[in-house]
Design an enzyme around this catalytic site. Structure first.
Site, PDB file in Angstrom:
ATOM      1  N   MET A 209       0.860  -1.192   0.000  1.00  0.00           N
ATOM      2  CA  MET A 209       0.000   0.000   0.000  1.00  0.00           C
ATOM      3  C   MET A 209       0.888   1.231   0.000  1.00  0.00           C
ATOM      4  O   MET A 209       1.769   1.355   0.840  1.00  0.00           O
ATOM      5  CB  MET A 209      -0.873   0.024   1.259  1.00  0.00           C
ATOM      6  CG  MET A 209      -2.322  -0.344   0.990  1.00  0.00           C
ATOM      7  SD  MET A 209      -3.395   0.249   2.303  1.00  0.00           S
ATOM      8  CE  MET A 209      -3.334  -1.124   3.403  1.00  0.00           C
ATOM      9  N   HIS A 210       0.644   2.117  -0.970  1.00  0.00           N
ATOM     10  CA  HIS A 210       1.449   3.335  -0.983  1.00  0.00           C
ATOM     11  C   HIS A 210       0.664   4.554  -1.440  1.00  0.00           C
ATOM     12  O   HIS A 210       1.128   5.674  -1.278  1.00  0.00           O
ATOM     13  CB  HIS A 210       2.671   3.148  -1.895  1.00  0.00           C
ATOM     14  CG  HIS A 210       2.340   3.072  -3.351  1.00  0.00           C
ATOM     15  ND1 HIS A 210       1.831   1.933  -3.932  1.00  0.00           N
ATOM     16  CD2 HIS A 210       2.420   3.991  -4.347  1.00  0.00           C
ATOM     17  CE1 HIS A 210       1.611   2.158  -5.218  1.00  0.00           C
ATOM     18  NE2 HIS A 210       1.959   3.406  -5.499  1.00  0.00           N
ATOM     19  N   ARG A 211      -0.518   4.370  -2.009  1.00  0.00           N
ATOM     20  CA  ARG A 211      -1.251   5.530  -2.543  1.00  0.00           C
ATOM     21  C   ARG A 211      -1.769   6.397  -1.408  1.00  0.00           C
ATOM     22  O   ARG A 211      -2.327   5.882  -0.427  1.00  0.00           O
ATOM     23  CB  ARG A 211      -2.404   5.074  -3.436  1.00  0.00           C
ATOM     24  CG  ARG A 211      -1.910   4.367  -4.664  1.00  0.00           C
ATOM     25  CD  ARG A 211      -2.907   4.228  -5.768  1.00  0.00           C
ATOM     26  NE  ARG A 211      -2.292   3.474  -6.857  1.00  0.00           N
ATOM     27  CZ  ARG A 211      -1.530   3.991  -7.803  1.00  0.00           C
ATOM     28  NH1 ARG A 211      -1.310   5.289  -7.830  1.00  0.00           N
ATOM     29  NH2 ARG A 211      -0.996   3.239  -8.737  1.00  0.00           N
TER      30      ARG A 211
END
Length: 365
Positions: A209-211
């Site tokens: 997860m990075h957004r």
């Protein structure tokens, strides 16, 4: 003699250009008069992008590093354009080849076109329809001035036709990311470290997860992680985590023994974990492609995707960013009741050969 400049700016870009470099080197060995320069824009400073990284991918160190990292999107774009203009004036090619949808893709295509140099876009025509994502703007602007589109799917071809681009510019070749995946699969290796020792194949999840939509809002991040923990039945969840996300998780007090946060992993190690996972939970685009080809269930925590073929023909499902919607999907993965990979046309490991054949035909002198 064809003379090409290949641009890469972020780690995934190098996975996409590695097979193109190998195909060009093969042409050179066969006596074809073709030259290329590899330019790293320096967009992403990544400590894993050392000599070992280029060795792993079996590609040469870049001929130039433009050092264009850091700052805001605008500062980064400007720094890359200034440095790339100098690079092109000193080493003028017949064509600049850009890949994907990062800031470098946009900056270098504009710079090349203003110097009247042709541009080829690998992964041209991809669209999410979401203008809140910088990547979508990068894709749209790059495609608007591209001379040759190397496309991954019929969906991308259709997007370009709707945009009024002529057929002679659209080359449906497949996906170079899958060339790299297939070439490297025999070399996948289990990551070193105690946390990986007891992982049983098919009995753990991989999460990325990075957004900002997922990781920057504390309340929604906590709700999403809670939903993931609840739906995965206590199985280990390997989560290679960006330092910023790790900090956010610490702030909201996420503490579960089966949520195993690790440093970002190398390509061979990360894909080893994906290949052997029960399922993947991600908000990335590229991982959905790799998981599909490896026939691993993939849940995407986004409201849209620029890679719809991974849903129609792959193993990907678009769940959205509402944690409440996650439960039935995780139940299906846990029961082993997930759709299988049906095969995506031309994702066969030979895309780079097709690209290079077209380039050599189009730029023979």
């Amino acid at each position: 003699m064809g003379n090409f400049t290949i641009v890469a700016g972020a780690r995934p870009n190098f996975m996409k250009i590695a097979p193109i470099i190998h195909a060009l080197q093969k042409q050179q060995k066969e006596g074809v008069n073709v030259k290329f320069r590899l330019v790293h824009t320096g967009q992403h400073y990544d400590k894993k992008m050392s000599g070992d990284f280029f060795e792993q991918l079996n590609i040469p160190e870049p001929n130039a590093n433009l050092g264009g990292g850091g700052g805001t999107q605008a500062e980064q774009t400007a720094a890359i354009m200034v440095a790339f203009e100098k690079e092109l004036m000193e080493n003028r090619p017949d064509l600049v080849l850009v890949v994907g949808d990062v800031t470098s893709t946009l900056a270098c295509s504009i710079t090349a076109k203003k110097l009247q140099i042709d541009v080829a876009h690998v992964e041209g025509g991809i669209r999410s329809g979401d203008l809140t994502m910088p990547e979508e703007i990068n894709r749209m602007v790059t495609d608007s001035i591209t001379d040759h589109f190397f496309t991954t799917s019929e969906i991308a071809n259709s997007n370009l036709r709707k945009g009024g681009f002529s057929e002679d510019k659209i080359h449906f070749v497949g996906n170079t990311m899958i060339d790299t995946l297939m070439a490297q699969m025999p070399r996948f290796q289990k990551p070193e470290g105690e946390v990986f020792e007891n992982l049983e194949p098919g009995n753990y999840f991989v999460m990325t997860m990075h957004r900002p939509a997922n990781v920057d809002q504390e309340h929604s991040l906590k709700a999403m992680i809670d939903a993931i923990l609840e739906g995965t039945g206590g199985l280990p969840i390997i989560f290679p985590v960006h330092p910023r996300t790790a900090k956010n998780l610490q702030t909201i007090g996420i503490d579960a023994s089966n949520l195993i946060m690790v440093e970002p992993l190398g390509y061979l190690e990360f894909n080893y974990l994906v290949k052997n996972a029960k399922g993947v939970i991600t908000d990335s685009g590229g991982i959905t492609e790799e998981a599909s080809v490896m026939n691993v269930p993939c849940i995407t925590l986004r409201d849209n995707t620029e890679r719809a073929e991974t849903i129609h023909l792959g193993t990907n499902e678009l769940v959205g960013t509402d944690p409440a919607k996650l439960k039935p999907y995780l139940e299906k993965v846990m029961k082993g009741d997930w759709k299988k990979y049906q095969g995506i046309p031309l994702w066969d490991g030979k895309t780079a050969e097709r690209i290079v054949k077209i380039l050599v035909d189009k730029y023979p002198n």
